[in-house]
Each structure stands twice: as structure tokens, then as C-alpha cells.
Design a protein around this motif. Structure first.
Motif, short mmCIF file in Angstrom:
data_model
loop_
_atom_site.label_atom_id
_atom_site.label_comp_id
_atom_site.label_asym_id
_atom_site.label_seq_id
_atom_site.Cartn_x
_atom_site.Cartn_y
_atom_site.Cartn_z
N LEU A 141 0.83 -1.21 0.00
CA LEU A 141 0.00 0.00 0.00
C LEU A 141 0.86 1.25 0.00
CD1 LEU A 141 -2.80 1.36 0.24
CD2 LEU A 141 -2.57 1.14 2.71
N VAL A 142 1.85 1.29 0.84
CA VAL A 142 2.75 2.46 0.93
C VAL A 142 3.50 2.66 -0.39
CG1 VAL A 142 4.81 3.37 2.08
CG2 VAL A 142 2.97 2.38 3.43
N LEU A 143 3.99 1.58 -0.98
CA LEU A 143 4.69 1.69 -2.26
C LEU A 143 3.77 2.17 -3.38
CD1 LEU A 143 7.04 -1.43 -2.21
CD2 LEU A 143 7.68 0.97 -2.04
N LEU A 144 2.54 1.67 -3.41
CA LEU A 144 1.57 2.13 -4.40
C LEU A 144 1.31 3.63 -4.24
CD1 LEU A 144 -1.11 -0.70 -4.46
CD2 LEU A 144 0.30 0.06 -6.37
N LEU A 145 1.15 4.08 -3.01
CA LEU A 145 0.92 5.50 -2.76
C LEU A 145 2.11 6.34 -3.20
CD1 LEU A 145 -0.83 5.32 0.72
CD2 LEU A 145 -1.85 6.13 -1.42
N ILE A 146 3.31 5.92 -2.85
CA ILE A 146 4.51 6.68 -3.19
C ILE A 146 4.70 6.76 -4.70
CG2 ILE A 146 7.05 6.64 -3.09
CD1 ILE A 146 6.75 5.59 -0.20
N VAL A 147 4.57 5.62 -5.38
CA VAL A 147 4.77 5.59 -6.83
C VAL A 147 3.72 6.43 -7.54
CG1 VAL A 147 4.68 4.08 -8.86
CG2 VAL A 147 6.01 3.41 -6.86
N SER A 148 2.46 6.33 -7.12
CA SER A 148 1.42 7.11 -7.81
C SER A 148 1.55 8.60 -7.53
CB SER A 148 0.03 6.59 -7.44
OG SER A 148 -0.23 6.78 -6.07
N ILE A 149 1.93 8.98 -6.31
CA ILE A 149 2.11 10.40 -6.00
C ILE A 149 3.29 10.97 -6.78
CG2 ILE A 149 2.82 12.00 -4.18
CD1 ILE A 149 1.01 10.36 -2.27
N ILE A 150 4.41 10.26 -6.80
CA ILE A 150 5.58 10.74 -7.55
C ILE A 150 5.26 10.83 -9.04
CG2 ILE A 150 7.92 10.14 -8.28
CD1 ILE A 150 8.37 9.08 -5.42
N GLY A 151 4.57 9.82 -9.57
CA GLY A 151 4.21 9.83 -10.99
C GLY A 151 3.32 11.00 -11.36
N LYS A 152 2.32 11.26 -10.56
CA LYS A 152 1.41 12.37 -10.85
C LYS A 152 2.10 13.71 -10.66
CE LYS A 152 -2.65 9.68 -9.74
NZ LYS A 152 -3.82 9.54 -8.87
N LEU A 153 2.94 13.82 -9.63
CA LEU A 153 3.68 15.05 -9.39
C LEU A 153 4.62 15.35 -10.57
CD1 LEU A 153 4.49 17.36 -7.46
CD2 LEU A 153 6.15 15.80 -6.46
N LEU A 154 5.37 14.34 -11.01
CA LEU A 154 6.26 14.53 -12.15
C LEU A 154 5.51 14.85 -13.43
CD1 LEU A 154 8.97 11.77 -11.56
CD2 LEU A 154 9.19 14.25 -11.29
N THR A 155 4.34 14.25 -13.62
CA THR A 155 3.52 14.55 -14.79
C THR A 155 3.13 16.02 -14.82
OG1 THR A 155 2.66 12.30 -14.88
CG2 THR A 155 1.37 14.01 -15.98
N GLY A 156 2.71 16.54 -13.66
CA GLY A 156 2.34 17.95 -13.59
C GLY A 156 3.52 18.88 -13.77
N ILE A 157 4.65 18.52 -13.18
CA ILE A 157 5.84 19.37 -13.29
C ILE A 157 6.36 19.38 -14.73
CG2 ILE A 157 8.27 19.56 -12.63
CD1 ILE A 157 7.45 18.62 -9.82
N ILE A 158 6.50 18.21 -15.34
CA ILE A 158 7.00 18.14 -16.71
C ILE A 158 6.02 18.80 -17.68
CG2 ILE A 158 7.58 16.56 -18.61
CD1 ILE A 158 8.68 14.65 -16.38
N GLY A 159 4.73 18.53 -17.50
CA GLY A 159 3.72 19.16 -18.35
C GLY A 159 3.72 20.67 -18.21
N GLY A 160 3.86 21.14 -16.98
CA GLY A 160 3.91 22.59 -16.75
C GLY A 160 5.12 23.23 -17.39
N ARG A 161 6.27 22.58 -17.29
CA ARG A 161 7.49 23.12 -17.89
C ARG A 161 7.39 23.12 -19.42
NH1 ARG A 161 9.71 26.61 -16.08
NH2 ARG A 161 11.69 26.14 -17.04
N LEU A 162 6.80 22.04 -19.99
CA LEU A 162 6.62 22.00 -21.44
C LEU A 162 5.65 23.08 -21.92
CD1 LEU A 162 6.45 18.14 -22.09
CD2 LEU A 162 8.30 19.71 -22.73
N TYR A 163 4.70 23.41 -21.08
CA TYR A 163 3.73 24.45 -21.41
C TYR A 163 4.31 25.84 -21.23
CZ TYR A 163 -0.80 26.80 -21.60
OH TYR A 163 -1.84 27.62 -21.94
N GLY A 164 5.43 25.94 -20.52
CA GLY A 164 6.09 27.23 -20.34
C GLY A 164 5.89 27.84 -18.97
N LEU A 165 5.39 27.06 -18.02
CA LEU A 165 5.20 27.58 -16.67
C LEU A 165 6.53 27.62 -15.93
CD1 LEU A 165 1.97 25.66 -15.58
CD2 LEU A 165 2.13 27.97 -16.50
N SER A 166 6.59 28.45 -14.91
CA SER A 166 7.78 28.52 -14.07
C SER A 166 7.90 27.24 -13.25
CB SER A 166 7.70 29.72 -13.13
OG SER A 166 6.66 29.52 -12.18
N ASN A 167 9.05 27.05 -12.62
CA ASN A 167 9.23 25.87 -11.78
C ASN A 167 8.20 25.81 -10.67
OD1 ASN A 167 11.43 25.02 -13.25
ND2 ASN A 167 12.92 25.96 -11.88
N ARG A 168 7.94 26.95 -10.04
CA ARG A 168 6.98 27.00 -8.94
C ARG A 168 5.56 26.69 -9.42
NH1 ARG A 168 3.93 30.78 -5.95
NH2 ARG A 168 3.90 30.25 -3.75
#
Length: 102
Positions: A11-38
Motif C-alpha cells: 500500500l505504501v509503495l503504491l501511494l509513493i509511486v502514484s504520487i511521484i508519478g502524478k507530481l512529475l507529470t504535472g511538473i513536466i507538463g507545466g514546464r513544457l507548457y512554459g510555466l515557471s518551476n513554482r
């Protein structure tokens, strides 16, 4: 279903992997779209509770894993809501705001 240490670790591993995956998706997508790091970090933190298809998929897995999936869905909903609510504050740890140079 028996909640032993293996089930809790899974359960803990599933939570960690899904949170990291979604966080990275938002960060990478935001950077590709031209958003700042924050702003990209805020985007990633805001989508953690989105796209949860586990409820639909759980009907095909069977009753054996239903308690684990139920706790996972409940946990990600709570964690995702909290990270979305506090995303601007948490994002400060990912990217420091620009300082004015005098």
C-alpha cells in the motif's frame, strides 16, 4: 484479505509511486507548457487526486484485493486533497521564488 506487513508495504509503495508519478507529470507538463518551476510544482501537486481509475479497475481484480484498493483510494483522495489545498506552500520547497536584486 489479511493485512500483514507485506500488504502495508504494498500500500505504501503504491501511494509513493502514484504520487511521484502524478507530481512529475504535472511538473513536466507545466514546464513544457512554459510555466515557471513554482507554477509547475503547483500544477503537479494539484493533480495528485485526479485520474483515479482504481474504482473502475477494482471490479476486475476480484474481492481478494478489494480492501487494499479501497484503502488506497481513500488515502490518495485525502492526500491529494491536502496537497491541492496547500500546493502553493508546498511548491516553495521545489522552487524558490525569485529575489529582487537591489
Amino acid at each position: 484479505f489479511n493485512f500483514n506487513s507485506f500488504a502495508i508495504l504494498t500500500l505504501v509503495l503504491l501511494l509513493i509511486v502514484s504520487i511521484i508519478g502524478k507530481l512529475l507529470t504535472g511538473i513536466i507538463g507545466g514546464r513544457l507548457y512554459g510555466l515557471s518551476n513554482r507554477r509547475s510544482a503547483i500544477s503537479g501537486l494539484s493533480i495528485i487526486n485526479r485520474g483515479e481509475f482504481s474504482i473502475a479497475i477494482s471490479q476486475y481484480i476480484g474481492i481478494t484485493f478489494f480492501p487494499l484498493i479501497s484503502i488506497y483510494i481513500f488515502s490518495i483522495a485525502i492526500l491529494g486533497t491536502l496537497t491541492a489545498q496547500f500546493a502553493p506552500r508546498i511548491a516553495k520547497f521545489f522552487a524558490k521564488p525569485k529575489q529582487n536584486k537591489n
